[in-house]
Design a protein around this motif. Sequence first.
Motif, PDB file in Angstrom:
ATOM      1  N   ARG A   1      -2.270  -2.888   2.426  1.00 12.27           N
ATOM      2  CA  ARG A   1      -1.445  -3.933   3.006  1.00 12.27           C
ATOM      3  C   ARG A   1      -0.028  -3.440   3.248  1.00 12.27           C
ATOM      4  N   VAL A   2       0.467  -2.631   2.333  1.00 14.73           N
ATOM      5  CA  VAL A   2       1.842  -2.153   2.459  1.00 14.73           C
ATOM      6  C   VAL A   2       2.000  -1.290   3.701  1.00 14.73           C
ATOM      7  N   ILE A   3       1.065  -0.381   3.915  1.00 14.23           N
ATOM      8  CA  ILE A   3       1.183   0.511   5.075  1.00 14.23           C
ATOM      9  C   ILE A   3       1.046  -0.285   6.369  1.00 14.23           C
ATOM     10  N   ARG A   4       0.174  -1.287   6.386  1.00 15.68           N
ATOM     11  CA  ARG A   4       0.029  -2.101   7.595  1.00 15.68           C
ATOM     12  C   ARG A   4       1.314  -2.872   7.887  1.00 15.68           C
ATOM     13  N   ALA A   5       1.936  -3.393   6.844  1.00 16.42           N
ATOM     14  CA  ALA A   5       3.207  -4.111   7.027  1.00 16.42           C
ATOM     15  C   ALA A   5       4.280  -3.164   7.555  1.00 16.42           C
ATOM     16  N   LEU A   6       4.309  -1.950   7.028  1.00 19.05           N
ATOM     17  CA  LEU A   6       5.275  -0.963   7.490  1.00 19.05           C
ATOM     18  C   LEU A   6       5.042  -0.635   8.966  1.00 19.05           C
ATOM     19  N   LEU A   7       3.790  -0.416   9.339  1.00 22.10           N
ATOM     20  CA  LEU A   7       3.471  -0.070  10.726  1.00 22.10           C
ATOM     21  C   LEU A   7       3.789  -1.206  11.688  1.00 22.10           C
TER      22      LEU A   7
END
Length: 96
Positions: A1-7
Amino acid sequence: RVIRALLDNPRVVERDVIKIAALRPTAPEVLTAVANHDRWSQNYRIRNSLACNPGSPTPLAGQLLRTVLRQDVLALRDAGALAPELRADANLLLAG
């Protein structure tokens, strides 16, 4: 979830995502998330970085290898940046 939010963050720029795509070691799930992201999956430099990252899952890297320029496939193969399984794919691409 964190990487998707960052992207998804509009302040993230190509340079940031290339760093993520090239980072070693990186969890395959992170690299897959980058490769499947609507905004970043269309970016050539990011696809190229993912293709040569040994942490990319082999099926993903093989798929991405087919989307990069011939000269980049040659450079990746000759630099030893490809996993052995992908080297054969690169040779087939270059022969065709």
